[in-house]
Enzyme design. Structure first.
Site, mmCIF file in Angstrom:
data_model
loop_
_atom_site.group_PDB
_atom_site.id
_atom_site.type_symbol
_atom_site.label_atom_id
_atom_site.label_comp_id
_atom_site.label_asym_id
_atom_site.label_seq_id
_atom_site.Cartn_x
_atom_site.Cartn_y
_atom_site.Cartn_z
ATOM 1 N N LYS A 1 0.855 -1.190 0.000
ATOM 2 C CA LYS A 1 0.000 0.000 0.000
ATOM 3 C C LYS A 1 0.884 1.230 0.000
ATOM 4 C CE LYS A 1 -4.589 0.361 0.394
ATOM 5 N NZ LYS A 1 -5.549 -0.670 -0.044
ATOM 6 N N GLY B 1 -22.340 4.826 3.707
ATOM 7 C CA GLY B 1 -21.365 5.388 2.775
ATOM 8 C C GLY B 1 -21.791 5.170 1.340
ATOM 9 N N GLY C 1 -20.147 6.395 -1.493
ATOM 10 C CA GLY C 1 -19.087 6.708 -2.456
ATOM 11 C C GLY C 1 -19.242 5.795 -3.664
HETATM 12 C C1 PPY Z 1 -7.674 -2.594 -2.457
HETATM 13 O O1 PPY Z 1 -8.209 -3.604 -2.916
HETATM 14 O O2 PPY Z 1 -7.812 -2.272 -1.265
HETATM 15 C C2 PPY Z 1 -6.826 -1.764 -3.281
HETATM 16 O O3 PPY Z 1 -5.822 -1.361 -2.822
HETATM 17 C C3 PPY Z 1 -7.292 -1.418 -4.643
HETATM 18 C C4 PPY Z 1 -6.472 -1.925 -5.772
HETATM 19 C C5 PPY Z 1 -7.122 -2.231 -6.904
HETATM 20 C C6 PPY Z 1 -6.413 -2.718 -7.946
HETATM 21 C C7 PPY Z 1 -5.065 -2.890 -7.878
HETATM 22 C C8 PPY Z 1 -4.415 -2.548 -6.746
HETATM 23 C C9 PPY Z 1 -5.124 -2.051 -5.694
#
Ligand code: PPY
Length: 349
Positions: A72, A176, A178
């Site tokens: 991340k 939420g 979004g």
């Molecule tokens: C997640 O799934 O939490 C993500 O980080 C999203 C994602 C979507 C596609 C590729 C990498 C991350």
């Protein structure tokens, strides 16, 4: 669980902001995980989030049975408002430099505060980026796939609690609205669920009206009298204080990091409330992106992998029930088993 393999904190040359990339594990494959541009009280809080979210990505891949690892990126935004477009470009270029320096051990994607256009810009510097717009060869917005995967998880829970995978007539509260939350609410409404919805943005009322859903103020939704509560916004909604207020039989939603601390899963269990870990529910987006862009499977097979979340949740609930543990514990054990299997030296028994 495991220690992180690598954490990079690099102050961007252009933006002057710290870019923090956490690679939790590449035991199953190269790490992937989104880029979060968000406000935190302190950069250390952003780092803590990157560490936690990247570990959740490892579990997400392992439980989904996909050869990918957890990572991340977090950039802590200054002040309170949005970045102006020029500053945003600078931040994204800085992020792209750090990703490029990792040489493919980690690829980014969208997360809170970022979307396909941001991925396009990062993609000008490095190929290690998912979910660029389709016109650039990426798989585009991942949120419809996350919404479909969340619905698959809800079907498994519906079957276990009420004997039917259909959402028709079930009372669900979506927290939420979004991109993922609104998409999921639409799928649920189309299937005839009785919806209560909320969002911190009062504009969400328009979506409620459109879907024929009840609107509830954000501070009342946790105590809504519903069958299933669906967290679809930011994390830490389930705490020692909020669990006693719940009136639902299950909490199943795509919001990341729903538990304020891991022991809240036990509180839910003691109240007889089924909680499916968010990393299992929300895996659809990354499953689709990695399947189509990295594994090069067709859209149909990618979709089938997303919908297989239903079987995964079915099996987790079954294991949890048979062994008298929480689905969270069952998921953790499954993830660890798969990770240990992957790290066994070649030729070992
Ligand atoms: C997640 O799934 O939490 C993500 O980080 C999203 C994602 C979507 C596609 C590729 C990498 C991350």
């Amino acid at each position: 669980m495991l220690h992180h393999e690598q954490v990079v904190i690099h102050t961007g040359e252009r933006s002057g902001l710290p870019v923090m990339v956490a690679i939790h594990s590449t035991a199953l494959g190269p790490a992937a995980g989104g880029l979060r541009l968000w406000h935190y009280p302190d950069w250390r809080d952003g780092l803590a989030d990157a560490l936690r979210l990247s570990a959740a990505m490892t579990a997400k891949f392992a439980v989904a049975g996909l050869p990918g690892g957890g990572g991340k990126t977090v950039v802590v935004l200054p002040g309170r408002g949005e970045l102006d477009p020029r500053r945003r470009r600078d931040v994204l270029r800085d992020v792209a430099d750090v990703i490029a320096s990792l040489g493919g051990r980690y690829a980014t994607g969208p997360d809170v505060g970022t979307g396909p256009d941001d991925m396009a810009l990062i993609g000008e510097t490095t190929p290690y980026v998912f979910c660029r717009p389709a016109r650039l060869g990426g798989s585009g917005d991942s949120s419809p796939h996350t919404a479909r995967g969340s619905l698959a998880a809800l079907r498994a829970v519906g079957r276990r609690l009420y004997g039917t995978a259909s959402m028709k007539g079930l009372r669900l509260a979506v927290m939420g609205l979004g991109r993922v939350g609104a998409g999921l609410a639409r799928l649920l409404a189309a299937e005839g669920a009785a919806l209560t919805v909320t969002d911190i943005d009062p504009a969400g009322r328009g979506i409620a009206d459109e879907l024929g859903a009840l609107w509830c103020p954000p501070d009342g939704i946790l105590a809504a009298d519903v069958d299933i509560l669906v967290p679809a916004a930011l994390g830490s909604v389930l705490t020692k204080q909020t669990v006693p207020e719940l009136r639902c039989r299950a909490v199943v939603g795509p919001a990341n990091n729903q538990l304020a601390s891991p022991d809240v899963a036990d509180l839910l269990h003691h109240r007889g409330i089924v909680w499916v870990p968010d990393h299992v529910v929300s895996a659809g987006g990354v499953i689709n992106a990695v399947s189509t862009e990295l594994h090069r499977v067709g859209a149909d097979r990618a979709q089938a992998r997303v919908l297989a979340i239903e079987t995964t949740v079915d099996e987790l609930l079954d294991t949890a029930h048979r062994h008298g543990r929480t689905p969270a514990r069952a998921a953790e054990e499954l993830a660890l088993r798969r990770l240990r299997g992957a790290s066994a030296p070649a030729g070992s028994p």
